[in-house]
Scaffold this active site. Structure first.
Site, PDB file in Angstrom:
ATOM      1  N   HIS A 112      -9.001  -7.302 -11.723  1.00  0.00           N
ATOM      2  CA  HIS A 112      -8.386  -8.567 -11.293  1.00  0.00           C
ATOM      3  C   HIS A 112      -8.361  -9.547 -12.467  1.00  0.00           C
ATOM      4  CE1 HIS A 112      -8.023  -7.253  -7.238  1.00  0.00           C
ATOM      5  NE2 HIS A 112      -9.303  -7.268  -6.968  1.00  0.00           N
ATOM      6  N   ARG A 151     -38.312   5.784   5.036  1.00  0.00           N
ATOM      7  CA  ARG A 151     -38.320   6.895   4.082  1.00  0.00           C
ATOM      8  C   ARG A 151     -39.263   8.023   4.474  1.00  0.00           C
ATOM      9  NH1 ARG A 151     -40.846   8.415  -0.687  1.00  0.00           N
ATOM     10  NH2 ARG A 151     -42.482   6.915  -0.199  1.00  0.00           N
TER      11      ARG A 151
HETATM   12  P1  A3P Z   1      -3.802  -7.565   4.642  1.00  0.00           P
HETATM   13  O1  A3P Z   1      -5.133  -8.282   4.596  1.00  0.00           O
HETATM   14  O2  A3P Z   1      -2.633  -8.473   4.635  1.00  0.00           O
HETATM   15  O3  A3P Z   1      -3.746  -6.542   5.741  1.00  0.00           O
HETATM   16  P2  A3P Z   1      -6.353  -5.359  -2.107  1.00  0.00           P
HETATM   17  O4  A3P Z   1      -6.545  -3.890  -2.087  1.00  0.00           O
HETATM   18  O5  A3P Z   1      -5.734  -5.874  -3.355  1.00  0.00           O
HETATM   19  O6  A3P Z   1      -7.609  -6.085  -1.753  1.00  0.00           O
HETATM   20  O7  A3P Z   1      -5.262  -5.726  -0.967  1.00  0.00           O
HETATM   21  C1  A3P Z   1      -5.611  -5.651   0.381  1.00  0.00           C
HETATM   22  C2  A3P Z   1      -4.361  -5.752   1.240  1.00  0.00           C
HETATM   23  O8  A3P Z   1      -3.603  -4.536   1.091  1.00  0.00           O
HETATM   24  C3  A3P Z   1      -4.700  -5.884   2.713  1.00  0.00           C
HETATM   25  O9  A3P Z   1      -3.671  -6.716   3.279  1.00  0.00           O
HETATM   26  C4  A3P Z   1      -4.611  -4.432   3.174  1.00  0.00           C
HETATM   27  O10 A3P Z   1      -4.425  -4.289   4.573  1.00  0.00           O
HETATM   28  C5  A3P Z   1      -3.389  -3.981   2.389  1.00  0.00           C
HETATM   29  N1  A3P Z   1      -3.304  -2.502   2.294  1.00  0.00           N
HETATM   30  C6  A3P Z   1      -4.248  -1.634   1.905  1.00  0.00           C
HETATM   31  N2  A3P Z   1      -3.821  -0.361   2.006  1.00  0.00           N
HETATM   32  C7  A3P Z   1      -2.555  -0.429   2.472  1.00  0.00           C
HETATM   33  C8  A3P Z   1      -1.575   0.561   2.799  1.00  0.00           C
HETATM   34  N3  A3P Z   1      -1.812   1.862   2.663  1.00  0.00           N
HETATM   35  N4  A3P Z   1      -0.364   0.127   3.257  1.00  0.00           N
HETATM   36  C9  A3P Z   1      -0.101  -1.203   3.390  1.00  0.00           C
HETATM   37  N5  A3P Z   1      -1.003  -2.178   3.094  1.00  0.00           N
HETATM   38  C10 A3P Z   1      -2.207  -1.795   2.640  1.00  0.00           C
END
Ligand code: A3P
Length: 262
Positions: free
Chosen positions: A77, A221
Site C-alpha cells: 500500500h 498446551r
Molecule cells: P467491499 O468491502 O466493498 O466488499 P482489499 O483487498 O484491497 O482490502 O479490497 C477489499 C475489497 O475487495 C472488499 O470490498 C472485498 O469485498 C473486495 N473483494 C475481494 N475479493 C473480491 C472478489 N473476488 N470479487 C470482487 N470483490 C472482491
C-alpha cells in the site's frame, strides 16, 4: 526490527513485481489473480501472504524476503515514491473513491480502535486522517506514473465489468501465457464466491498472524508440571535458580498429614 532496518536488509531483484493499491481497492483480488496466473494455482497455502507477502509489514517485522524464490511478488500500500527505485514492474489497482471510503469505514470499524460514526469517518477520510493516509494523494501520485512502461494501471471496476480483458492485460504485462484452461481456473478461483468460501486464506487477521510469524500453536498446551526441567539445560537451570533466589514466594501447600486410623 524497524521498517528502516528491514529495508536495509532487503535486496531488490530486477524481476520483482509489486501489486500496489490504496487499502480496500481490490488488492487481495489482484493478488489472487496474479497468483493463479503465475503458479499452478494450488490452494495449498495457509494465507495468500505466504506466496505474496505484504511488503511493508514483512519488512517491519523482519521476515526474510531475500529467501523467497524469483520472481517475487509483493502486495503493497506504499505511495509510489516509497517503493524501491528501479525497473521493477508495478501493477496499481485503483477503485472508485467513494466505494473505497465505505469499504474502509467497515474495515476500520472492525479491525482498528476506531468506533466512530460514518460521518466522523467521512470527515477523517476527506483530510487523509485515516491509517492509510490520503486516498486522493495516493491515487494522484500513482496515476502520474500510469503511462510508465513498468507500470500497469488497472481499476477494480475493470475487473467487475471486463474481467477477461483485464486478466489478459495483466498476463501480457507480466509476459505470462494465458491458455483457455488457465483462464477458466482464474475465473473460477478468483470469483467472489470462491474467495469468500476460502476467506481464511485472504483475511486480515490471518495475514497479521502470519507476517508476525505467529504459528497459532496450542494455547491450552500441556497442563503438566515439569516442562521447565525437561527443557532447560543445567547451565540455564543454574542461571535461573540464581536469579530466582531473590524471589520470596509463599511455600507450596504441603501434602495433608496422614491421620492415623483408630
Ligand atoms: P467491499 O468491502 O466493498 O466488499 P482489499 O483487498 O484491497 O482490502 O479490497 C477489499 C475489497 O475487495 C472488499 O470490498 C472485498 O469485498 C473486495 N473483494 C475481494 N475479493 C473480491 C472478489 N473476488 N470479487 C470482487 N470483490 C472482491
Amino acid at each position: 526490527m524497524s521498517i528502516l532496518s528491514g529495508r536495509l536488509a532487503f535486496r531488490p531483484r530486477p524481476n520483482d513485481v509489486y501489486l500496489a493499491s490504496y487499502a480496500r481497492s481490490g488488492t487481495t483480488w489482484l493478488q489472487m489473480i496474479v497468483y493463479q496466473l503465475t503458479t499452478d494455482g494450488s490452494m495449498d497455502f495457509t494465507h495468500i501472504t505466504e506466496p505474496i507477502p505484504y511488503f511493508e509489514r514483512a519488512l517491519s517485522v523482519g521476515r526474510d524476503l531475500n529467501k523467497l524464490p524469483s520472481p517475487r511478488l509483493f502486495k503493497t500500500h506504499f505511495r509510489y515514491k516509497k517503493l524501491p527505485k528501479g525497473p521493477y514492474k508495478r501493477i496499481y489497482i485503483a477503485r472508485n473513491g467513494k466505494d473505497v471510503l465505505v469499504s474502509c469505514y467497515y474495515f476500520f470499524r472492525a479491525h482498528s480502535p476506531f468506533k466512530g460514526s460514518f460521518d466522523q469517518f467521512f470527515k477523517n477520510f476527506m483530510v487523509g486522517n485515516v491509517q492509510s493516509g490520503s486516498w486522493f494523494r495516493h491515487v494522484a501520485e500513482w496515476s502520474a506514473h500510469a503511462a510508465d512502461t513498468n507500470v500497469l494501471f488497472i481499476r477494480y471496476e475493470d475487473l467487475v465489468n471486463h474481467f477477461e480483458r483485464t486478466v489478459n492485460r495483466i498476463a501480457e504485462f507480466l509476459n505470462v501465457p494465458l491458455s483457455p484452461e488457465i483462464y477458466a481456473r482464474i475465473a473460477e478461483r478468483c470469483s467472489f464466491t470462491f474467495m469468500k468460501q476460502h476467506e481464511e486464506k485472504f483475511g486480515f487477521l490471518q495475514e497479521v498472524l502470519i507476517e508476525f510469524g505467529f504459528t497459532g500453536e496450542d494455547f491450552i498446551r500441556k497442563g503438566k508440571s515439569g516442562s521447565g526441567k525437561e527443557h532447560l539445560s543445567p547451565e540455564q537451570e543454574a542461571m535461573f535458580d540464581r536469579a530466582a533466589s531473590t524471589v520470596i514466594m509463599p511455600p507450596p501447600l504441603e501434602a495433608p498429614a496422614r491421620t492415623a486410623r483408630a
